[in-house]
Design an enzyme around this catalytic site. Structure first.
Site, PDB file in Angstrom:
ATOM      1  N   ASP A 137      -6.879  10.150  -7.904  1.00  0.00           N
ATOM      2  CA  ASP A 137      -7.602   8.887  -7.745  1.00  0.00           C
ATOM      3  C   ASP A 137      -8.330   8.528  -9.042  1.00  0.00           C
ATOM      4  O   ASP A 137      -9.455   8.045  -9.020  1.00  0.00           O
ATOM      5  CB  ASP A 137      -8.585   8.991  -6.572  1.00  0.00           C
ATOM      6  CG  ASP A 137      -9.140   7.633  -6.145  1.00  0.00           C
ATOM      7  OD1 ASP A 137      -8.485   6.615  -6.434  1.00  0.00           O
ATOM      8  OD2 ASP A 137     -10.217   7.594  -5.531  1.00  0.00           O
ATOM      9  N   CYS A 195       1.604   1.013  18.372  1.00  0.00           N
ATOM     10  CA  CYS A 195       0.174   1.353  18.427  1.00  0.00           C
ATOM     11  C   CYS A 195      -0.629   0.441  17.498  1.00  0.00           C
ATOM     12  O   CYS A 195      -0.251   0.214  16.350  1.00  0.00           O
ATOM     13  CB  CYS A 195      -0.029   2.812  18.031  1.00  0.00           C
ATOM     14  SG  CYS A 195      -1.762   3.323  17.980  1.00  0.00           S
ATOM     15  N   CYS A 198      -5.978   1.350  15.324  1.00  0.00           N
ATOM     16  CA  CYS A 198      -6.810   1.182  14.124  1.00  0.00           C
ATOM     17  C   CYS A 198      -7.189  -0.282  13.919  1.00  0.00           C
ATOM     18  O   CYS A 198      -8.324  -0.584  13.545  1.00  0.00           O
ATOM     19  CB  CYS A 198      -6.099   1.747  12.898  1.00  0.00           C
ATOM     20  SG  CYS A 198      -4.508   0.996  12.505  1.00  0.00           S
ATOM     21  N   CYS A 202     -11.322  -1.638  14.232  1.00  0.00           N
ATOM     22  CA  CYS A 202     -12.044  -1.989  12.999  1.00  0.00           C
ATOM     23  C   CYS A 202     -13.106  -3.062  13.283  1.00  0.00           C
ATOM     24  O   CYS A 202     -12.764  -4.192  13.637  1.00  0.00           O
ATOM     25  CB  CYS A 202     -11.073  -2.487  11.938  1.00  0.00           C
ATOM     26  SG  CYS A 202     -11.892  -2.937  10.387  1.00  0.00           S
ATOM     27  N   SER A 220     -16.173   0.536   4.055  1.00  0.00           N
ATOM     28  CA  SER A 220     -16.250   1.373   2.852  1.00  0.00           C
ATOM     29  C   SER A 220     -16.547   0.521   1.622  1.00  0.00           C
ATOM     30  O   SER A 220     -17.318   0.933   0.738  1.00  0.00           O
ATOM     31  CB  SER A 220     -14.942   2.136   2.648  1.00  0.00           C
ATOM     32  OG  SER A 220     -14.788   3.131   3.629  1.00  0.00           O
TER      33      SER A 220
END
Length: 313
Positions: A137, A195, A198, A202, A220
Protein backbone atom coordinates in the site's frame (compact mmCIF):
# COMPACT_ATOMS: atom_id res chain seq x y z
CA UNK A 1 14.20 -30.12 -24.74
CA UNK A 2 15.62 -26.73 -23.77
CA UNK A 3 12.10 -25.27 -23.68
CA UNK A 4 10.95 -28.05 -21.36
CA UNK A 5 13.92 -27.41 -19.09
CA UNK A 6 13.26 -23.65 -19.02
CA UNK A 7 9.60 -24.30 -18.17
CA UNK A 8 10.60 -26.73 -15.45
CA UNK A 9 12.91 -24.10 -13.92
CA UNK A 10 10.10 -21.49 -13.91
CA UNK A 11 7.80 -23.93 -12.11
CA UNK A 12 10.52 -24.75 -9.56
CA UNK A 13 11.32 -21.08 -8.89
CA UNK A 14 7.64 -20.20 -8.51
CA UNK A 15 7.10 -22.99 -5.98
CA UNK A 16 10.21 -21.95 -4.04
CA UNK A 17 8.88 -18.38 -3.83
CA UNK A 18 5.44 -19.53 -2.68
CA UNK A 19 6.97 -21.81 -0.03
CA UNK A 20 9.10 -18.94 1.28
CA UNK A 21 6.10 -16.59 1.31
CA UNK A 22 4.23 -19.11 3.47
CA UNK A 23 7.21 -19.34 5.83
CA UNK A 24 7.13 -15.54 6.14
CA UNK A 25 3.50 -15.69 7.27
CA UNK A 26 1.63 -14.81 4.09
CA UNK A 27 -1.66 -16.72 3.83
CA UNK A 28 -1.77 -16.49 0.03
CA UNK A 29 0.75 -15.98 -2.76
CA UNK A 30 -0.07 -15.83 -6.47
CA UNK A 31 1.74 -14.70 -9.59
CA UNK A 32 0.50 -12.75 -12.61
CA UNK A 33 2.22 -11.54 -15.76
CA UNK A 34 3.38 -7.93 -15.46
CA UNK A 35 1.26 -6.36 -18.16
CA UNK A 36 -1.08 -3.45 -18.83
CA UNK A 37 -4.39 -3.72 -16.91
CA UNK A 38 -6.60 -3.12 -19.91
CA UNK A 39 -9.93 -3.89 -18.21
CA UNK A 40 -9.15 -1.59 -15.30
CA UNK A 41 -8.31 1.51 -17.34
CA UNK A 42 -11.90 2.63 -18.12
CA UNK A 43 -13.05 1.71 -14.58
CA UNK A 44 -10.34 3.83 -12.99
CA UNK A 45 -10.99 6.73 -15.36
CA UNK A 46 -14.73 6.65 -14.62
CA UNK A 47 -14.11 6.42 -10.84
CA UNK A 48 -11.88 9.50 -10.95
CA UNK A 49 -14.23 11.43 -13.26
CA UNK A 50 -17.06 10.82 -10.79
CA UNK A 51 -14.85 12.30 -8.06
CA UNK A 52 -15.28 9.17 -5.95
CA UNK A 53 -11.79 9.84 -4.55
CA UNK A 54 -12.97 13.07 -2.88
CA UNK A 55 -10.02 14.93 -1.35
CA UNK A 56 -7.65 11.99 -1.94
CA UNK A 57 -5.97 13.91 -4.77
CA UNK A 58 -3.07 11.44 -4.84
CA UNK A 59 -5.45 8.89 -6.38
CA UNK A 60 -5.55 10.99 -9.57
CA UNK A 61 -1.77 10.99 -9.86
CA UNK A 62 0.28 8.48 -11.87
CA UNK A 63 -2.70 7.18 -13.87
CA UNK A 64 -0.55 5.21 -16.33
CA UNK A 65 1.66 3.82 -13.58
CA UNK A 66 -1.37 2.41 -11.74
CA UNK A 67 -2.22 0.40 -14.82
CA UNK A 68 1.22 -0.80 -15.91
CA UNK A 69 3.75 -2.28 -13.42
CA UNK A 70 6.47 -2.03 -16.06
CA UNK A 71 6.50 1.71 -15.34
CA UNK A 72 7.34 0.95 -11.70
CA UNK A 73 10.01 -1.69 -12.35
CA UNK A 74 12.06 -1.64 -15.53
CA UNK A 75 11.65 -4.79 -17.63
CA UNK A 76 9.14 -6.20 -15.11
CA UNK A 77 7.97 -9.73 -15.94
CA UNK A 78 5.98 -10.88 -12.91
CA UNK A 79 3.74 -9.40 -10.23
CA UNK A 80 3.77 -11.54 -7.09
CA UNK A 81 0.62 -10.78 -5.12
CA UNK A 82 0.60 -11.57 -1.40
CA UNK A 83 -2.03 -11.63 1.35
CA UNK A 84 -1.33 -11.25 5.07
CA UNK A 85 -4.05 -12.03 7.60
CA UNK A 86 -4.93 -9.46 10.28
CA UNK A 87 -8.21 -10.88 11.63
CA UNK A 88 -8.79 -10.88 15.40
CA UNK A 89 -11.62 -11.92 17.70
CA UNK A 90 -11.94 -8.54 19.36
CA UNK A 91 -13.40 -8.24 22.85
CA UNK A 92 -14.88 -4.77 22.55
CA UNK A 93 -16.53 -2.82 25.33
CA UNK A 94 -20.16 -2.57 24.11
CA UNK A 95 -20.20 1.05 25.30
CA UNK A 96 -17.24 2.15 23.18
CA UNK A 97 -16.24 3.90 20.02
CA UNK A 98 -14.65 1.63 17.45
CA UNK A 99 -11.30 1.48 15.67
CA UNK A 100 -11.05 -0.62 12.51
CA UNK A 101 -9.48 -4.03 12.98
CA UNK A 102 -6.55 -3.33 10.66
CA UNK A 103 -5.46 -0.44 12.90
CA UNK A 104 -5.52 -2.31 16.21
CA UNK A 105 -1.82 -3.14 16.27
CA UNK A 106 1.33 -1.90 14.56
CA UNK A 107 1.23 -0.10 11.23
CA UNK A 108 0.94 -2.75 8.52
CA UNK A 109 2.87 -0.62 6.03
CA UNK A 110 6.06 -1.39 7.93
CA UNK A 111 5.27 -4.92 9.17
CA UNK A 112 4.17 -6.31 5.82
CA UNK A 113 6.63 -4.40 3.63
CA UNK A 114 9.49 -5.73 5.77
CA UNK A 115 8.35 -9.26 4.92
CA UNK A 116 7.98 -8.52 1.20
CA UNK A 117 11.53 -7.15 1.16
CA UNK A 118 12.69 -10.31 2.90
CA UNK A 119 11.05 -12.33 0.13
CA UNK A 120 12.88 -10.26 -2.50
CA UNK A 121 16.20 -10.83 -0.72
CA UNK A 122 15.50 -14.57 -0.65
CA UNK A 123 14.82 -14.59 -4.41
CA UNK A 124 18.06 -12.70 -5.07
CA UNK A 125 20.05 -15.10 -2.88
CA UNK A 126 18.50 -18.29 -4.27
CA UNK A 127 17.94 -17.43 -7.92
CA UNK A 128 20.52 -14.78 -8.74
CA UNK A 129 20.44 -11.30 -10.22
CA UNK A 130 16.78 -10.34 -9.94
CA UNK A 131 15.68 -6.71 -9.80
CA UNK A 132 12.41 -5.73 -8.20
CA UNK A 133 10.50 -3.58 -5.75
CA UNK A 134 8.40 -4.40 -2.72
CA UNK A 135 5.07 -2.67 -2.14
CA UNK A 136 2.60 -2.66 0.76
CA UNK A 137 0.00 0.00 0.00
CA UNK A 138 2.95 2.27 -0.70
CA UNK A 139 2.77 3.03 -4.44
CA UNK A 140 0.23 3.58 -7.23
CA UNK A 141 -0.76 -0.08 -7.67
CA UNK A 142 -4.27 -1.49 -8.19
CA UNK A 143 -3.71 -4.21 -5.63
CA UNK A 144 -7.15 -5.81 -5.84
CA UNK A 145 -6.86 -6.16 -9.62
CA UNK A 146 -3.51 -7.91 -9.23
CA UNK A 147 -4.80 -10.14 -6.43
CA UNK A 148 -7.60 -11.28 -8.75
CA UNK A 149 -5.21 -11.90 -11.66
CA UNK A 150 -2.95 -13.90 -9.35
CA UNK A 151 -5.83 -16.12 -8.20
CA UNK A 152 -5.91 -14.92 -4.59
CA UNK A 153 -9.62 -14.07 -4.74
CA UNK A 154 -12.36 -12.27 -6.57
CA UNK A 155 -13.43 -8.64 -6.17
CA UNK A 156 -16.51 -8.40 -3.98
CA UNK A 157 -19.36 -5.91 -4.19
CA UNK A 158 -17.56 -3.82 -1.54
CA UNK A 159 -14.54 -3.66 -3.93
CA UNK A 160 -12.38 -5.75 -1.57
CA UNK A 161 -10.66 -9.00 -2.49
CA UNK A 162 -12.61 -11.98 -1.15
CA UNK A 163 -11.45 -15.56 -0.67
CA UNK A 164 -13.70 -18.56 -0.04
CA UNK A 165 -11.21 -19.93 2.47
CA UNK A 166 -9.96 -16.73 4.10
CA UNK A 167 -12.66 -14.05 3.79
CA UNK A 168 -11.34 -10.51 3.36
CA UNK A 169 -9.54 -9.51 6.57
CA UNK A 170 -6.09 -9.51 5.01
CA UNK A 171 -3.61 -6.93 3.76
CA UNK A 172 -2.46 -7.10 0.16
CA UNK A 173 1.14 -6.53 -0.92
CA UNK A 174 3.04 -6.90 -4.16
CA UNK A 175 6.52 -7.78 -5.33
CA UNK A 176 7.24 -6.75 -8.91
CA UNK A 177 10.31 -8.43 -10.41
CA UNK A 178 12.08 -8.81 -13.75
CA UNK A 179 11.89 -12.61 -13.63
CA UNK A 180 9.61 -14.89 -15.65
CA UNK A 181 7.60 -17.22 -13.43
CA UNK A 182 4.68 -19.62 -13.76
CA UNK A 183 1.50 -17.56 -13.78
CA UNK A 184 -1.64 -18.41 -11.84
CA UNK A 185 -5.16 -18.33 -13.24
CA UNK A 186 -7.51 -15.57 -12.09
CA UNK A 187 -10.70 -16.50 -10.23
CA UNK A 188 -13.35 -15.67 -12.81
CA UNK A 189 -16.38 -16.76 -10.77
CA UNK A 190 -18.03 -14.11 -8.62
CA UNK A 191 -18.92 -16.02 -5.47
CA UNK A 192 -20.89 -13.08 -4.04
CA UNK A 193 -23.84 -14.22 -6.15
CA UNK A 194 -27.00 -12.27 -5.37
CA UNK A 195 -25.88 -11.35 -1.84
CA UNK A 196 -26.13 -7.62 -1.12
CA UNK A 197 -25.41 -7.60 2.61
CA UNK A 198 -22.49 -5.17 2.36
CA UNK A 199 -24.51 -2.76 0.18
CA UNK A 200 -27.51 -2.94 2.50
CA UNK A 201 -25.44 -2.48 5.68
CA UNK A 202 -23.38 0.56 4.63
CA UNK A 203 -24.78 3.49 6.69
CA UNK A 204 -23.56 6.15 4.26
CA UNK A 205 -24.57 4.29 1.08
CA UNK A 206 -21.00 4.38 -0.19
CA UNK A 207 -21.19 0.97 -1.90
CA UNK A 208 -22.58 1.35 -5.40
CA UNK A 209 -23.47 -1.22 -8.08
CA UNK A 210 -20.79 -2.80 -10.29
CA UNK A 211 -18.32 -3.37 -7.43
CA UNK A 212 -17.74 0.35 -7.05
CA UNK A 213 -17.26 2.26 -3.82
CA UNK A 214 -17.73 6.01 -3.68
CA UNK A 215 -14.68 6.60 -1.54
CA UNK A 216 -15.79 10.13 -0.72
CA UNK A 217 -18.86 8.73 1.10
CA UNK A 218 -17.10 5.96 3.03
CA UNK A 219 -16.83 6.20 6.84
CA UNK A 220 -13.12 5.36 6.53
CA UNK A 221 -12.69 8.37 4.24
CA UNK A 222 -14.46 10.74 6.63
CA UNK A 223 -12.58 9.52 9.72
CA UNK A 224 -9.11 9.23 8.15
CA UNK A 225 -8.68 11.06 4.84
CA UNK A 226 -10.93 14.10 5.20
CA UNK A 227 -9.07 17.03 6.73
CA UNK A 228 -12.05 19.43 6.99
CA UNK A 229 -15.02 19.12 9.30
CA UNK A 230 -17.29 16.13 8.71
CA UNK A 231 -20.58 17.21 7.06
CA UNK A 232 -23.29 17.63 9.72
CA UNK A 233 -25.87 15.73 7.63
CA UNK A 234 -23.91 12.54 8.42
CA UNK A 235 -24.54 12.85 12.17
CA UNK A 236 -25.77 9.55 13.59
CA UNK A 237 -24.64 7.50 10.56
CA UNK A 238 -21.19 6.37 11.70
CA UNK A 239 -22.28 3.55 14.03
CA UNK A 240 -19.63 4.65 16.58
CA UNK A 241 -16.64 4.23 14.21
CA UNK A 242 -13.99 6.85 15.00
CA UNK A 243 -11.18 5.44 12.84
CA UNK A 244 -11.97 3.42 9.75
CA UNK A 245 -14.92 1.05 9.42
CA UNK A 246 -15.38 -2.72 9.15
CA UNK A 247 -19.14 -2.90 8.58
CA UNK A 248 -19.01 -4.24 5.02
CA UNK A 249 -16.55 -6.94 6.14
CA UNK A 250 -18.39 -7.83 9.34
CA UNK A 251 -21.61 -8.61 7.45
CA UNK A 252 -19.90 -10.57 4.64
CA UNK A 253 -20.79 -14.29 4.88
CA UNK A 254 -17.34 -15.31 3.62
CA UNK A 255 -15.72 -13.83 6.72
CA UNK A 256 -17.22 -16.55 8.89
CA UNK A 257 -14.17 -18.54 7.75
CA UNK A 258 -11.67 -15.93 9.00
CA UNK A 259 -9.09 -17.29 11.44
CA UNK A 260 -7.15 -15.19 14.00
CA UNK A 261 -3.85 -13.80 12.77
CA UNK A 262 -0.60 -15.38 13.96
CA UNK A 263 1.14 -12.00 13.73
CA UNK A 264 1.58 -10.72 17.29
CA UNK A 265 2.36 -7.19 16.04
CA UNK A 266 -1.20 -6.88 14.71
CA UNK A 267 -2.83 -7.86 18.00
CA UNK A 268 -4.61 -4.85 19.41
CA UNK A 269 -3.81 -2.84 22.49
CA UNK A 270 -6.41 -3.95 25.04
CA UNK A 271 -6.90 -0.36 26.20
CA UNK A 272 -8.36 0.59 22.82
CA UNK A 273 -11.25 -1.85 23.12
CA UNK A 274 -11.87 -1.49 26.84
CA UNK A 275 -12.19 2.30 26.77
CA UNK A 276 -15.70 3.54 27.40
CA UNK A 277 -17.08 6.37 25.30
CA UNK A 278 -16.32 8.68 28.17
CA UNK A 279 -12.69 7.50 28.24
CA UNK A 280 -12.42 8.32 24.55
CA UNK A 281 -13.91 11.77 25.08
CA UNK A 282 -11.34 12.51 27.79
CA UNK A 283 -8.29 11.13 25.94
CA UNK A 284 -5.28 13.43 26.23
CA UNK A 285 -2.57 14.00 23.65
CA UNK A 286 -0.04 12.18 25.87
CA UNK A 287 -2.28 9.09 26.09
CA UNK A 288 -2.86 9.27 22.33
CA UNK A 289 0.89 9.29 21.68
CA UNK A 290 1.49 6.40 24.07
CA UNK A 291 -1.26 4.10 22.78
CA UNK A 292 -0.88 4.82 19.09
CA UNK A 293 2.89 5.36 18.78
CA UNK A 294 3.26 2.50 16.24
CA UNK A 295 -0.33 2.46 15.00
CA UNK A 296 -1.92 3.62 11.73
CA UNK A 297 -4.20 5.76 13.93
CA UNK A 298 -1.32 8.24 14.16
CA UNK A 299 -2.33 9.28 10.66
CA UNK A 300 -5.28 11.29 11.94
CA UNK A 301 -3.11 13.00 14.55
CA UNK A 302 -4.60 13.80 17.95
CA UNK A 303 -6.73 16.67 16.66
CA UNK A 304 -8.21 14.51 13.90
CA UNK A 305 -9.21 11.75 16.31
CA UNK A 306 -10.73 14.30 18.69
CA UNK A 307 -12.71 15.74 15.77
CA UNK A 308 -14.09 12.26 15.04
CA UNK A 309 -14.98 11.64 18.68
CA UNK A 310 -16.65 15.02 19.03
CA UNK A 311 -18.66 14.38 15.86
CA UNK A 312 -20.32 11.42 17.61
CA UNK A 313 -21.87 13.71 20.24
Amino acid sequence: MLLETAEHIKVKWTQQIKDKAEMLGFVSCGVAKADFLEEEAPRLESWLNNNYHGEMSYMANNFDMRLDPRLLVEDAKSVISLAYNYYQNLDRNPDAYKVAMYAQGEDYHFVVKEKVRELLEYIQEEIGEVSGRAFADSAPILEHAWAKKAGIGWVGKNSLTLSKQKGSFFFLAELIIDLDLEYDHPIETDHCGKCTRCIDACPTEAILPNKTVNGSQCISYFTIELKDQIPTELKGKFDDWIFGCDICQEVCPWNRFSLPTKESRFVGNEKINQFSKNDWKEITEDVFKEIFKKSPVKRTKYDGLKRNINFMN
